[in-house]
Design a protein around this motif. Structure first.
Motif, mmCIF file in Angstrom:
data_model
loop_
_atom_site.group_PDB
_atom_site.id
_atom_site.type_symbol
_atom_site.label_atom_id
_atom_site.label_comp_id
_atom_site.label_asym_id
_atom_site.label_seq_id
_atom_site.Cartn_x
_atom_site.Cartn_y
_atom_site.Cartn_z
ATOM 1 N N ASP A 1 -5.448 -4.725 1.669
ATOM 2 C CA ASP A 1 -5.680 -5.213 0.308
ATOM 3 C C ASP A 1 -7.084 -4.850 -0.147
ATOM 4 O O ASP A 1 -7.306 -4.464 -1.283
ATOM 5 C CB ASP A 1 -5.464 -6.728 0.237
ATOM 6 N N GLU B 1 -10.492 -10.564 4.680
ATOM 7 C CA GLU B 1 -9.049 -10.295 4.713
ATOM 8 C C GLU B 1 -8.814 -8.937 5.374
ATOM 9 O O GLU B 1 -8.499 -8.862 6.532
ATOM 10 C CB GLU B 1 -8.442 -10.353 3.310
ATOM 11 N N ARG C 1 -14.013 -8.272 2.180
ATOM 12 C CA ARG C 1 -14.118 -9.713 2.415
ATOM 13 C C ARG C 1 -13.311 -10.103 3.659
ATOM 14 O O ARG C 1 -12.802 -9.231 4.386
ATOM 15 C CB ARG C 1 -13.653 -10.472 1.171
ATOM 16 N N TRP D 1 2.082 -11.085 -9.367
ATOM 17 C CA TRP D 1 0.784 -11.647 -8.911
ATOM 18 C C TRP D 1 -0.371 -11.208 -9.812
ATOM 19 O O TRP D 1 -0.508 -10.020 -10.121
ATOM 20 C CB TRP D 1 0.573 -11.162 -7.481
#
Ligand code: BGC
Length: 850
Positions: A447, A453, A451, A573
């Motif tokens: 993604d 993730e 950060r 989303w």
């Protein structure tokens, strides 16, 4: 004519890759007058023996030439391809491949350092060699490793063995280490660190020890084809100079510890122990992670807070290297960021990821770089710290003299496509999407790269996969991602997880959300359309089918039409059409889920047809038509208009072929156009709608509106971000507000490729180049010129060869088109409803005379 790009299973001269089932591909360039392949001949050799000879094969498929021969492990093969063209010209070229250990048993044993498991270790073995011609190292180190032989790093790859579904397989690497081995005494050292395997992973603090709670190593060194050494209890271990590292927080390197590695004293032993919860060792699927572009500092900033910040001018994924000469125990700290705020350093949007690199000097001159982490960054703050970690300002002069270079790291695939227009901002948008692809394809399609993730979110990967396949040569990369996906599906009754590799705890362990899980069908299908490999489609088919079967089983449990009737779905989303705040869009998630269910069932039926699975073809085709009928019944009104009155609702209906028959006059298309107009000619779509909106507009005769959306410069639009200095695609349409501040709503990565999906439209609609047959053997070229852009051109090095599609406005208002079609390929050129078949060659047309 010349042959080029000879590949084995989509990789050039693979060493130790998983190459069964074996498939070859090649291209013809500089074809001259030659148009068609008459025959091709492929020969495979092992030492002096011919192990395969296809003879002159008139049906040889240059995209996917399957050869069914038994291969031996750890064996080098060479092969030649000869192509005869229709005009009597021919060309020949050769390449090679070398197998890994395949199914051969390992003599080596897994070892782990006999040290505190929280201390990163270096493992060592010395050995003697009398004579070497060739040497190969077969190895896997967990979490991540680097190997040094006599002080030289083996191979050009970093962060090996990469990030894969360790629960199901452990990929091994093979290094040609012939050049590092010398006669006499040699030392091999393997540096191990936590990486994705046991380091912190996942947001909200994340998890550690996800796949194992120690670091492990297995290795065999073959010299002149004989096993010389292997990991066993004779290896030694010592504390690593990388005293701390993980993917999110960065790395601390203590050069004093490095000094100790040179001493033969103070080494501990190792323990024979294998990772418990992991899959079997296997030959690699992953492309190596390598250094690509290099960036120099474009400006050295001193902020109002007296911070020293390096600006590399482009957001990349990778790290910074430099030569360092500081007094002993003085430390230098680099901290990554994507954006400055009020002219000061800022990285709060990295959430808990520290993203630092700290180097503690041993007083000697050294070339410095991180080893077991990576950063998503454009800026790096530089600080000097004393031995206790307090910031000191004494070394500003040293800072000025230091040459910092940023290296981009990603999986080793090639760029194949480019789009350029007469609008500089649009060109920048194209480059931003390209950089988001480069920055988020480090072994896993992530993604975001910065950060806490950096995970293989399937929804993001799905919506961007078409663009990804246009921009870069992706089959080998996706082959591995899809292998992992199928492995994860195997324990989820066919369901596809939100992230692949799946994290085993928290919401990142969940699965089955639309359209994240639909990646299980859409990505392999896009890969097939773009590269035309039936071999790969066949490999992926069980996962595609399993996902649709999983949906069917679940939806049939609830009585009623063939629709998705429940479940949690991310759906559209981050769209902007929902009056209620939050990340969820206004379009009914169950409509979106049912539409994707239809799309997936249809793709599975097509795939089954291609692979000759007749029964499946019939079954999924029937399922698809039942779903379509059910979607039309439930989600379309009596006039045939979709009841989800959003841009996304209409775009899905158009792009997925759900428009009912009663909509004879194009009311859905008109409604979509109207919804854009009444929204001040702006989009308001999220992850789903954005990838479909412009294609749906162009397809229904509203290309002008699509171009308006492309050219909008105010929020929400692609160029809004370009105007605010973006060098990659942002997560939200307004991740940065007009005043330059990060959006206070949170979740603002500045390198999130999803909205970059507009690039597929640039290739397939603006320049009009799309595959009519898988792998671009046959294409449709249907350009959509728009005066506001002046010109547009795309060059695409497809699996079938290089296509060009260009259009340009003349001063008199006419448009000229330039088309190039490669050898053994064919295009249908469509303009204003008229069409012409173009064989290999170069063509120029004018709208005035076509
Ligand atoms: C990620 C996304 C992802 C989403 C799903 C985010 O935190 O960055 O891009 O798809 O979560 O919830």
């Amino acid at each position: 004519m010349k042959l080029s790009e000879l590949k084995v299973n989509h990789v050039t001269a693979p060493l130790g890759f998983k190459i069964t089932p074996l498939s070859f591909s090649w291209k013809v360039k500089d074809a001259g007058e030659a148009k068609r392949q008459k025959w091709a001949r492929l020969c495979i050799f092992c030492e002096d023996n011919t192990v395969f000879d296809s003879g002159e094969d008139t049906s040889a498929d240059s995209l996917d030439y399957q050869v069914d021969i038994g291969l031996l492990p750890r064996t080098r093969y060479t092969f030649s391809v000869e192509v005869m063209a229709d005009n009597g010209e021919s060309a020949k070229a050769s390449s090679s491949f070398e197998t890994g250990k395949m199914n051969e048993n390992w003599t080596a044993k897994w070892i782990t350092p006999d040290m505190d498991a929280n201390t990163a270790a270096v493992l060592r073995k010395t050995f003697t060699v009398d004579h070497t011609d060739t040497a190969r190292l077969y190895i896997c180190g967990l979490g991540v490793y680097e190997v040094y032989i006599n002080g030289q790093k083996a191979g050009k790859e970093f962060l090996a063995p990469g990030y894969h579904s360790y629960d199901f397989h452990l990929q091994t690497q093979v290094y040609d280490v012939s050049e590092y081995i010398k006669d006499g005494e040699n030392t091999v050292m393997v540096w191990l660190a936590d990486g994705w395997f046991r380091g912190r992973l996942g947001f909200d603090g994340g998890f550690t020890n996800l796949y194992g709670d120690k670091c492990y190593l297995i290795a065999e060194l073959y010299v002149d084809n004989k096993l010389l050494i292997q990991t066993d209890d004779s290896w030694k271990s010592k504390e690593s100079p990388v005293v701390f590292s993980n993917i999110y927080d960065g790395e601390i390197y203590d050069a004093n510890v490095e000094d100790r590695l040179n001493s033969i004293d103070g080494w501990s032993g190792v323990i024979l122990e294998a990772p418990e919860k992991c899959g079997e060792l296997s030959d690699r699927y992953s492309l190596p992670i390598v250094k690509k572009e290099t960036f120099n500092v474009v400006s050295m900033l001193n902020t109002p807070k007296n911070e020293d910040v390096l600006d590399f001018g482009q957001e990349i994924t990778g790290w910074v290297e430099f030569d360092c000469e500081l007094p002993k125990d003085i430390q230098i700290r680099l901290t990554a960021s994507e954006i400055m705020q009020d002219n000061c350093f800022y990285n709060e949007n990295y959430r808990t990821a520290k993203s630092e690199f700290i180097y503690r000097s041993n007083g000697k001159k050294a070339h410095v770089r991180p080893h077991f982490t990576f950063y998503g960054f454009r800026y790096m703050k530089v600080e000097y710290l004393d031995s206790k970690g307090s910031v000191i300002n004494r070394y500003k002069e040293a800072l000025k003299k230091t040459v910092f270079k940023a290296y981009h790291l990603r999986s080793d695939f090639d760029e194949i496509g480019s789009v350029q227009t007469g609008n500089k901002k649009v060109n920048k948008l194209f480059l931003n999407a390209l950089w988001s692809q480069k920055g988020n394809f480090l072994d896993v399609p992530t993604d975001c790269p910065q950060r806490d993730e950096r995970l293989g979110w399937t929804g993001d990967a799905q919506v961007f996969s078409e663009t990804a396949c246009y921009n870069m040569f992706m089959p080998a990369f996706y082959r591995k991602y899809l292998w992992d996906m199928r492995a994860e599906q195997s324990v989820l009754k066919g369901s596809v997880p939100n992230v692949v590799p799946r994290l085993k705890e928290g919401m990142v362990a969940e699965h089955g959300s639309c359209p994240w899980a639909d990646a299980g069908v859409i990505i392999p299908w896009n890969v097939y359309l773009h590269y035309g490999s039936k071999t790969l489609l066949k490999e992926c088919y069980p996962g595609m089918k399993a996902w649709v079967e999983c949906e069917r089983t679940k939806e049939e449990k609830i009585e009623g039409l063939h629709l998705i009737k429940d479940g949690f779905h991310f759906a559209d989303w981050l769209s902007l059409d929902n009056p209620e705040s939050g990340p969820f869009g206004a379009t009914d998630p169950l409509y979106i889920a049912s539409a994707y269910y239809y799309k997936c069932a249809k793709s599975v039926s097509k795939a089954a047809g291609i692979l000759g699975y007749d029964e499946d073809e019939r079954k999924f085709s029937k399922l698809a038509s039942d779903i379509k009928e059910a979607v039309q019944d439930k989600y379309f009104d009596k006039d045939g208009l979709c009841v989800c009155h959003t841009q996304t609702g209409a775009a899905i209906a158009i792009e997925y072929g759900l428009i009912p028959e009663q909509d004879k006059d194009g009311i859905e298309a008109a409604a979509l156009a109207e919804r854009v107009k009444t929204n001040n000619n702006h989009l308001n779509t999220g992850f789903v709608g954005t990838s479909l909106l412009c294609p749906a507009l162009t397809r229904t005769g509203n290309n002008e509106i699509a171009v308006t959306l492309l050219l909008n410069e105010d929020f929400p639009s692609w160029l809004y971000c370009v105007n605010l200095g973006a060098t990659t695609i942002w997560e939200r349409w307004n991740s940065v507000l007009e005043d330059g501040h990060i959006n206070p709503e949170g979740m603002n990565s500045l390198n999130h490729y999803s909205y970059g999906s507009i690039v597929a439209w640039m290739y397939k609609d603006l320049c009009g180049l799309r595959p009519a047959l898988p792998g671009f053997k046959k294409v449709v070229i249907e350009p959509h010129a728009d005066k506001r852009l002046g010109y547009a051109k795309c060059v695409l090095n497809t699996s079938a060869g290089i296509y060009k599609s260009e259009w340009k406005y003349n001063e008199d208002g006419s448009v000229v088109y330039h088309i190039e079609v490669p050898f053994n390929a064919e295009a249908e050129f469509i303009l204003d409803g008229k069409s012409q078949v173009l064989l290999t060659g170069t063509y120029d047309f004018s709208s005035a005379t076509f």
